[in-house]
Design a protein around this motif. Structure first.
Motif, PDB file in Angstrom:
ATOM      1  N   GLY A 180       0.818  -1.196   0.000  1.00 41.95           N
ATOM      2  CA  GLY A 180       0.000   0.000   0.000  1.00 41.95           C
ATOM      3  C   GLY A 180       0.856   1.251   0.000  1.00 41.95           C
ATOM      4  O   GLY A 180       2.014   1.247   0.420  1.00 41.95           O
ATOM      5  N   GLY A 181       0.266   2.351  -0.442  1.00 40.02           N
ATOM      6  CA  GLY A 181       1.001   3.604  -0.502  1.00 40.02           C
ATOM      7  C   GLY A 181       1.916   3.661  -1.704  1.00 40.02           C
ATOM      8  O   GLY A 181       2.028   2.714  -2.490  1.00 40.02           O
ATOM      9  N   LEU A 182       2.612   4.783  -1.833  1.00 33.48           N
ATOM     10  CA  LEU A 182       3.495   4.959  -2.981  1.00 33.48           C
ATOM     11  C   LEU A 182       4.959   4.989  -2.588  1.00 33.48           C
ATOM     12  O   LEU A 182       5.827   5.138  -3.434  1.00 33.48           O
ATOM     13  N   MET A 183       5.225   4.857  -1.299  1.00 29.71           N
ATOM     14  CA  MET A 183       6.614   4.790  -0.835  1.00 29.71           C
ATOM     15  C   MET A 183       6.606   4.279   0.596  1.00 29.71           C
ATOM     16  O   MET A 183       5.564   4.223   1.253  1.00 29.71           O
ATOM     17  N   TYR A 187      10.056   7.464   4.225  1.00 31.08           N
ATOM     18  CA  TYR A 187      10.403   8.493   3.236  1.00 31.08           C
ATOM     19  C   TYR A 187       9.334   9.567   3.098  1.00 31.08           C
ATOM     20  O   TYR A 187       9.542  10.547   2.370  1.00 31.08           O
ATOM     21  N   ILE A 188       8.184   9.402   3.774  1.00 30.55           N
ATOM     22  CA  ILE A 188       7.116  10.390   3.675  1.00 30.55           C
ATOM     23  C   ILE A 188       7.573  11.703   4.312  1.00 30.55           C
ATOM     24  O   ILE A 188       8.154  11.718   5.395  1.00 30.55           O
ATOM     25  N   ASN A 189       7.314  12.819   3.599  1.00 30.67           N
ATOM     26  CA  ASN A 189       7.688  14.171   4.046  1.00 30.67           C
ATOM     27  C   ASN A 189       9.200  14.359   4.145  1.00 30.67           C
ATOM     28  O   ASN A 189       9.661  15.303   4.805  1.00 30.67           O
ATOM     29  N   GLU A 195      17.294   6.713  -2.754  1.00 36.38           N
ATOM     30  CA  GLU A 195      16.576   5.656  -2.029  1.00 36.38           C
ATOM     31  C   GLU A 195      15.071   5.894  -2.045  1.00 36.38           C
ATOM     32  O   GLU A 195      14.278   4.953  -2.203  1.00 36.38           O
ATOM     33  N   LYS A 196      14.648   7.143  -1.901  1.00 35.35           N
ATOM     34  CA  LYS A 196      13.221   7.454  -1.936  1.00 35.35           C
ATOM     35  C   LYS A 196      12.648   7.202  -3.325  1.00 35.35           C
ATOM     36  O   LYS A 196      11.538   6.668  -3.467  1.00 35.35           O
ATOM     37  N   ALA A 197      13.404   7.558  -4.372  1.00 38.57           N
ATOM     38  CA  ALA A 197      12.947   7.313  -5.742  1.00 38.57           C
ATOM     39  C   ALA A 197      12.811   5.816  -6.010  1.00 38.57           C
ATOM     40  O   ALA A 197      11.841   5.368  -6.638  1.00 38.57           O
ATOM     41  N   MET A 198      13.758   5.017  -5.528  1.00 40.01           N
ATOM     42  CA  MET A 198      13.668   3.562  -5.716  1.00 40.01           C
ATOM     43  C   MET A 198      12.499   2.969  -4.941  1.00 40.01           C
ATOM     44  O   MET A 198      11.861   2.014  -5.386  1.00 40.01           O
ATOM     45  N   SER A 199      12.198   3.548  -3.784  1.00 37.78           N
ATOM     46  CA  SER A 199      11.035   3.093  -3.024  1.00 37.78           C
ATOM     47  C   SER A 199       9.755   3.364  -3.795  1.00 37.78           C
ATOM     48  O   SER A 199       8.837   2.528  -3.817  1.00 37.78           O
TER      49      SER A 199
END
Length: 342
Positions: A180-183, A187-189, A195-199
């Motif tokens: 669920g979610g997009l990351m 990494y939120i906020n 690493e955030k882009a790969m998530s």
């Protein structure tokens, strides 16, 4: 061709104007609005006069106490509103009353994420549907054709939200992974990093597959039907009789002529993917535009709902223009003469 471009652009302007009128009328049909509902709720709860004064300020600023014609003119920006509100045609999307923020600030990040997901979904549909459709048509009634046909029917018959729920369940039960979610939550906020882009990429795989399943299945069926029709025409038989290599004869004309549905669907595909993924986005907790639009319609947050609907309308109109131009380039049988047939 230049005359056709000018003709189509001139048609797009009144088309968007009519859509804006219909959008505004539909949003205004339910009785009341967000602010009037909030005002009644505050009165019933005995809230302070400052909260009521803020609601009264918004009603005056956005002409919600005026006639529908005046409200529409202010929303579109045909004349400037009080306190600097300039209207939709000048890039001012208005205020989201539910979030108490400008609409642009609320939808800013969601538009980017929605574009990323939907662009990836369209690429998925094209990349998967094209080779399968060609294979099924060139190997009609083979085991592979029957297999892909069965998969296609299953894809058309299975609701996207049901497939999303099944994948959520199996990913959690058998792999212990939350999709669920997009990351990832950590990494939120947080500022963007590799690493955030790969998530984000990892979390996009399931939504893209789920949202693109039905579109891929229908595209396979149409491409297969169109290509089968082209393969039975006389020019294909003539090419074979002249000894043209099979692959060259297939690519040069039949496949080219069968691509029309791929190009013609550009105008409808992106808005359909955005509006059709609302339930999937809610099931998978995706921060996209779809759930935001649904929430705005339910809450009667008129500036949020109207701006998002007009954005979808703009995508449709521009997409239809692009698809018509590409069809003219792809298919020489289509003749463009600025709207006139000679």
């Amino acid at each position: 061709m230049f005359t056709y471009f000018v003709h189509r652009v001139l048609i797009m302007i009144p088309t968007l104007l009519v859509i804006s009128i219909l959008t505004f009328v539909i949003i205004q049909l339910p009785p009341g609005d967000y602010l009037s509902n909030q005002l009644e709720e505050l009165r019933s709860q005995g809230e302070s006069a400052s909260a009521m004064a803020k609601i009264a300020f918004y009603r005056e600023q956005y002409a919600l106490d005026k006639s529908p014609i005046e409200q529409y003119a202010l929303w579109m920006g045909f004349w400037p509103g009080p306190n600097g509100f300039s209207g939709l045609i000048q890039g001012d999307w208005g205020q989201s009353f539910a979030y108490d923020l400008p609409v642009k600030e609320v939808v800013g990040d969601r538009l980017g994420l929605s574009f990323l997901i939907n662009f990836s979904t369209i690429l998925f549909i094209y990349i998967v549907a094209f080779p399968i459709g060609v294979y099924s048509a060139t190997r009609q009634y083979s085991i592979g054709d029957y297999g892909f046909t069965l998969i296609g029917y299953l894809g058309l018959a299975t609701p996207n939200f049901l497939l999303a729920m099944v994948l959520l369940y199996y990913a959690n039960v058998y792999f212990g992974v939350s999709i669920g979610g997009l990351m990832d939550d950590k990494y939120i906020n947080q500022p963007w990093s590799f690493e955030k882009a790969m998530s984000v990429v990892d979390h996009m795989i399931v939504p893209v597959i789920v949202i693109g399943t039905s579109g891929t299945a229908s595209m396979i069926r149409r491409l297969r039907a169109n290509l089968l029709d082209e393969l039975q025409k006389q020019y294909v038989t003539t090419a074979k009789a002249k000894g043209v290599p099979r692959l060259k004869a297939l690519i040069k004309y039949p496949i080219r002529m069968s691509l029309n549905p791929f190009i013609a669907d550009i105008g409808n595909l992106l808005p359909d993917v955005i509006s059709g993924s609302v339930i999937v986005s809610m099931v998978l907790s995706l921060p996209t535009v779809g759930p935001l639009l649904l929430e705005a319609l339910r809450n009667q947050d008129q500036y949020m709902a109207g701006s998002l609907l007009m954005f979808l309308a703009l995508l449709t109109v521009v997409g239809m223009f692009v698809s018509d131009v590409l069809l003219a380039v792809l298919d020489p049988r289509i003749r463009l003469s600025g709207g006139a047939t000679k």
